[in-house]
Design an enzyme around this catalytic site. Structure first.
Site, mmCIF file in Angstrom:
data_model
loop_
_atom_site.group_PDB
_atom_site.id
_atom_site.type_symbol
_atom_site.label_atom_id
_atom_site.label_comp_id
_atom_site.label_asym_id
_atom_site.label_seq_id
_atom_site.Cartn_x
_atom_site.Cartn_y
_atom_site.Cartn_z
ATOM 1 N N GLY A 50 0.781 -1.263 -0.040
ATOM 2 C CA GLY A 50 -0.135 0.041 -0.102
ATOM 3 C C GLY A 50 0.774 1.367 -0.116
ATOM 4 O O GLY A 50 2.158 1.256 0.199
ATOM 5 N N TYR A 86 -3.855 13.220 9.703
ATOM 6 C CA TYR A 86 -3.053 13.621 8.517
ATOM 7 C C TYR A 86 -3.436 14.763 7.894
ATOM 8 O O TYR A 86 -2.586 15.429 6.931
ATOM 9 C CB TYR A 86 -2.656 12.480 7.415
ATOM 10 C CG TYR A 86 -2.297 11.035 7.968
ATOM 11 C CD1 TYR A 86 -1.576 11.156 9.083
ATOM 12 C CD2 TYR A 86 -2.152 9.998 7.027
ATOM 13 C CE1 TYR A 86 -1.138 9.974 9.613
ATOM 14 C CE2 TYR A 86 -1.314 8.799 7.588
ATOM 15 C CZ TYR A 86 -1.004 8.889 8.871
ATOM 16 O OH TYR A 86 -0.526 7.591 9.249
ATOM 17 N N SER A 197 -3.410 -0.827 15.983
ATOM 18 C CA SER A 197 -2.090 -0.393 15.494
ATOM 19 C C SER A 197 -1.357 0.194 16.789
ATOM 20 O O SER A 197 -1.802 0.639 17.664
ATOM 21 C CB SER A 197 -2.061 1.133 14.658
ATOM 22 O OG SER A 197 -0.791 1.678 14.254
ATOM 23 N N GLU A 306 8.773 9.390 -8.630
ATOM 24 C CA GLU A 306 9.554 8.106 -9.085
ATOM 25 C C GLU A 306 9.661 7.191 -7.876
ATOM 26 O O GLU A 306 9.725 5.965 -8.481
ATOM 27 C CB GLU A 306 11.042 8.634 -9.406
ATOM 28 C CG GLU A 306 11.202 9.628 -10.583
ATOM 29 C CD GLU A 306 10.428 8.818 -11.677
ATOM 30 O OE1 GLU A 306 10.904 7.699 -12.101
ATOM 31 O OE2 GLU A 306 9.558 9.500 -12.355
#
Length: 354
Positions: A50, A86, A197, A306
């Site tokens: 992911g 986030y 988590s 990239e």
């Protein structure tokens, strides 16, 4: 698909022992760029690779997450790891919706993981927090919703509440009560699967042994890479049909404000570099391949186009058993992410061995 089994390697998870599973996914496992999902214990499945979508909200230009998630979907990523904290879920959701609208993917092809932040642990705040994520994404459900940390903070508008002396303000933590509220969200169809988590074994057992447990945690997202291979936690989770999702799978940035700089840069490791040369791959690609061959999901974070492409190119080679053992031997048992600023919290997870 039979729950509790892993057709990828034809063994029930409960029957697999750590010593016999140096490499779960060998060259015959048929992982491909198009097909690399593994089953979860609730009958759903998760892609082994992911894209992490965290970016410092102070320094990440607006639109970065939008552009990078769209690119990642074009590259072949189908799994996106995000969080309310986030502050970019609106961009991630827009990217997913645009790629659905242009016919690149269907909603069911995408796997989105959201996270319950520390200030939303009281049961009455759990569904509203998930609904904030769904509203930002403009999606009807998330595929996985996890408790981000087992440490509750004082509820309120501040995500990082502090007192006048600059100390974090904690809150009574009742993980079982929080979990019951999450179970209600799954029953309401707002989330397909539930996980956690940064939970240690004791905290996982709190949930697994909870009277009246309706939905087991299907995953535990923790730091996991060749310098921190998590052998004991990985074995425990395997025995309990819990998939490990590894963050920092190729190491971490060298940001001293939250990264343990005593841990040497992972990607400079000579073993990883030399194995990479054999396959014409980078040390990062070798580190990612190592974990997916162990059945550990990896979520490398990158907003570099990239690198996003580069990190996806791990399905055209396979590590030998000897190479897997050599990489496992690199384990230093050192974390990049220690979260020491919260080490005085009663539920700080990293005091325990695992």
């Amino acid at each position: 698909m039979v729950q509790g089994s892993w057709p990828i390697y034809g063994l029930a998870l409960r029957e697999v022992h750590c010593s016999s599973i140096v490499h779960i996914l060998d060259t015959n496992m048929n992982l491909t760029a198009e097909s690399h999902r593994i089953p979860l214990s609730d009958g759903n499945s998760i892609p082994l690779l992911g894209l992490g979508t965290y970016g410092d909200p102070q320094t990440t230009p607006r639109g970065t997450a939008l552009d990078c998630v769209k690119l990642a979907i074009d590259v072949g990523y189908r799994h996106f790891d995000g969080a309310l904290v986030y502050f970019n879920e609106h961009e991630v959701g827009q990217a997913i919706r645009e790629k659905i609208a242009d016919g690149t993917v269907r909603r069911e092809d995408i796997f989105y993981c959201g996270k319950l932040w520390n200030t939303f642990h009281p049961p009455e705040l759990v569904r509203p927090a998930l609904e904030k994520t769904l509203k930002a994404l403009k999606l009807d459900y998330v595929d996985l919703y996890i408790i981000e940390l087992p440490m509750a903070f004082k509820p309120g508008k501040a995500f990082y509440p502090k007192d006048q002396d600059g100390n974090y303000i904690y809150h009574h933590t009742d993980l079982c009560a929080t979990w019951e509220a999450l179970e209600a969200c799954k029953d309401a169809g707002l989330v397909k699967s539930l996980g956690v988590s940064n939970f240690n074994r004791r905290q996982l057992e709190l949930l697994l042994n909870k009277p009246g447990l309706k939905h087991k945690p299907v995953s535990n997202q923790v730091e996991c890479h060749p310098y921190f291979t998590q052998p004991k936690l990985l074995e425990y989770c395997r025995h309990n049909d819990i998939v490990i999702v590894g963050y920092c799978p190729i190491g971490s940035s060298r940001d001293a404000s939250w990264v343990n700089l005593k841990c040497p840069p992972l990607l400079d490791d000579e073993v990883l570099v030399s194995i990479g040369k054999k396959y014409n791959k980078s040390s990062a690609q070798v580190a990612l391949r190592f974990n997916i061959q162990r059945g550990v999901v990896v979520i490398p974070k990158s907003f570099n186009p990239e690198r996003i492409k580069h990190n996806f190119q791990i399905f055209d080679f396979s590590l030998t058993e000897e190479e897997m053992k050599a990489i496992e031997a690199l384990n230093k048992n050192i974390r990049f992410v220690e979260l020491l600023m919260w080490s005085d919290h009663p539920e700080y997870p990293f005091h325990d061995e695992y």
